[in-house]
Design an enzyme around this catalytic site. Structure first.
Site, short mmCIF file in Angstrom:
data_model
loop_
_atom_site.label_atom_id
_atom_site.label_comp_id
_atom_site.label_asym_id
_atom_site.label_seq_id
_atom_site.Cartn_x
_atom_site.Cartn_y
_atom_site.Cartn_z
CB SER A 57 -0.96 -0.06 1.19
OG SER A 57 -1.93 0.96 1.12
CG ASP A 139 -6.24 -3.43 -3.87
OD1 ASP A 139 -6.94 -2.53 -3.35
OD2 ASP A 139 -5.00 -3.43 -3.81
CG HIS A 171 -5.43 -2.23 -0.24
ND1 HIS A 171 -4.74 -1.94 -1.40
CD2 HIS A 171 -4.96 -1.38 0.69
CE1 HIS A 171 -3.90 -0.96 -1.18
NE2 HIS A 171 -4.00 -0.60 0.09
#
Length: 343
Positions: A57, A139, A171
Site C-alpha cells: 500500500s 483490491d 488490499h
C-alpha cells in the site's frame, strides 16, 4: 492501509485495527523476543552484501520511490498493492488521478528528467534489476490499471519483473501466516490466500531460497532509535515513529555475510497500532532465519502536522514537494538506516 476513506471511517478503521491486533497477537504463538531499552539504541553495523526493499500500500509506493530514487543502493524491489514511481505527484488531486491508472508517460519522463538533474540516481541502474509486483483481484483501493502501470514503468526501464496478479485478494500483504481471509480488506491487513508470495519474491531476487523456519524464531527483533537517522533529529516531525524494528538472525549478528530487506508497512499498520504483528505474521523473518537475511522495519505513525491521520508513508507529498526524490526526508531517513547497517 486504506487511504481513500472519510474521516469518520478512518477513525472506525483505527479502532478496528487496534481490536484486530489485540485479538491476533493473543493467538500468534511463539514470537521473537523484542529487546527493549529505556533509550533505544542505534542500528548495528553488519556484514551486508546487498539491499532490497519491499512494502504494501503506501509502503509499496514508498518502496518504489526508494528503489528508483536510490537505484544505486537497492538491488531489487517488491511492490505490493501499489503503483508506479511518483504516482502521487505531490497533491491529493493528482494522487486520486493516479489511483485510477492515468499518467504513466508523464511519470516516466519525469523520472528521466530528475535523473538528468541528479535529483535521483540514473534510471539506467534499473536495467536488469529484479522487481516483484503483487496485486489482488479484489483490491478495492488500488485499481488494477495502477498496478499494471507500475509493472510497465519498471519494464520500460529494463527491470526484470515478475507480476503476481492472480489471487482473489483484498488490499493487503498476503502471507501464509495471514490472519484475514484472502478476499477481505480489513485490519490488520495481513491476509492468507493459501500461497507464499514472500518465497516468490525472495526467489526472484536471490535466485534460490531455503525453506523457512516454522519453529520458534531463531533471531531477535530489536527496537532502535529512528530519530538519529532523520534530518533534524526528530522522526515524529516526519510522521515517523521514534523507534523502528530490526530482525537479526544469529548468523548475521555473528558477522556472517547477509543481505538486507527493508519492509514497509501500509497505512493503519504501524507498530503504534499493531505492535510487531507485521514482522511476526509477514513471513519475512521465517525466511531470514534460514537464508541469512536481516529485515529492517521502519515505522510511520499518524500525525496532525504533517497531516497524516492514518499513519501512511508519504507517497503523495505530505512532507513537501520533494517527497519522491533523493532529498525527500523519509527517503533520506530510511537510506541513512540502510547505510548505518552497512549496505
Amino acid at each position: 492501509m486504506v487511504f481513500r476513506v472519510l474521516p469518520r471511517l478512518s477513525r472506525t478503521l483505527r479502532r478496528a485495527a487496534a481490536v484486530a491486533a489485540a485479538t491476533a497477537l493473543a493467538a500468534l504463538g511463539p514470537a521473537a523476543p523484542v529487546r527493549a531499552a529505556e533509550a533505544a539504541p542505534g542500528l548495528p553495523h553488519l556484514n551486508l552484501t546487498g539491499a532490497y526493499v519491499t512494502g504494501v500500500s503506501s509502503g509499496g509506493f514508498l518502496a518504489t520511490q526508494l528503489q528508483v530514487a536510490y537505484s544505486g543502493t537497492f538491488d531489487g524491489a517488491g511492490i505490493v498493492a501499489a503503483g508506479p514511481y511518483d504516482c502521487g505527484r505531490g497533491n491529493v488531486v493528482d494522487a486520486a488521478i493516479c489511483l485510477v491508472g492515468h499518467g504513466l508517460p508523464e511519470l516516466e519522463q519525469q523520472a528521466v528528467e530528475w535523473a538528468g538533474q541528479g535529483r535521483i540516481d540514473p534510471v539506467g541502474n534499473l536495467a536488469g534489476k529484479p522487481v516483484y509486483v503483487y496485486h489482488g483481484r479484489l483490491d478495492p483501493v488500488v485499481n488494477p490499471l495502477v498496478s499494471d502501470s507500475g509493472v510497465a514503468f519498471y519494464q520500460d526501464f529494463g527491470a526484470r519483473v515478475v507480476y503476481h496478479d492472480s489471487d482473489w485478494a483484498g488490499h493487503s500483504w498476503v502471507s501464509p501466516q495471514g490472519v484475514v481471509p484472502c478476499g477481505l480488506t480489513l485490519p490488520p491487513f495481513v491476509n492468507d490466500c493459501g500461497d507464499d508470495p514472500q518465497r516468490e519474491m525472495l526467489t526472484h531476487w536471490l535466485g534460490h531460497v531455503d525453506p523457512p523456519n516454522h519453529a520458534a524464531p531463531a533471531g531477535t527483533l530489536t527496537r532502535f532509535d529512528q530519530n538519529r537517522y532523520t534530518p533534524g533529529g526528530s522522526a515524529p516531525r516526519l510522521s515517523m515513529d521514534s523507534t523502528g524494528l530490526l530482525y537479526t538472525p544469529p548468523a548475521c549478528a555473528a558477522g556472517q555475510p547477509c543481505k538486507l530487506v527493508v519492509a514497509l508497512h501500509g497505512c493503519l499498520s504501524g507498530q503504534y497500532l499493531l505492535g510487531d504483528l507485521f514482522p511476526r505474521r509477514g513471513n519475512l523473518d521465517t525466511y531470514a532465519d534460514t537464508n541469512n537475511l536481516v529485515v529492517l522495519y521502519p515505522q510511520a505513525v499518524s500525525s496532525l502536522v504533517p497531516v497524516n491521520p492514518q499513519g501512511c508513508w508519504d507517497w503523495f507529498g505530505y512532507t513537501g514537494p520533494d517527497f519522491a526524490v533523493k532529498d525527500a526526508p523519509q527517503l533520506r531517513t530510511i537510506t541513512a538506516m540502510v547505510h548505518a547497517l552497512g549496505a
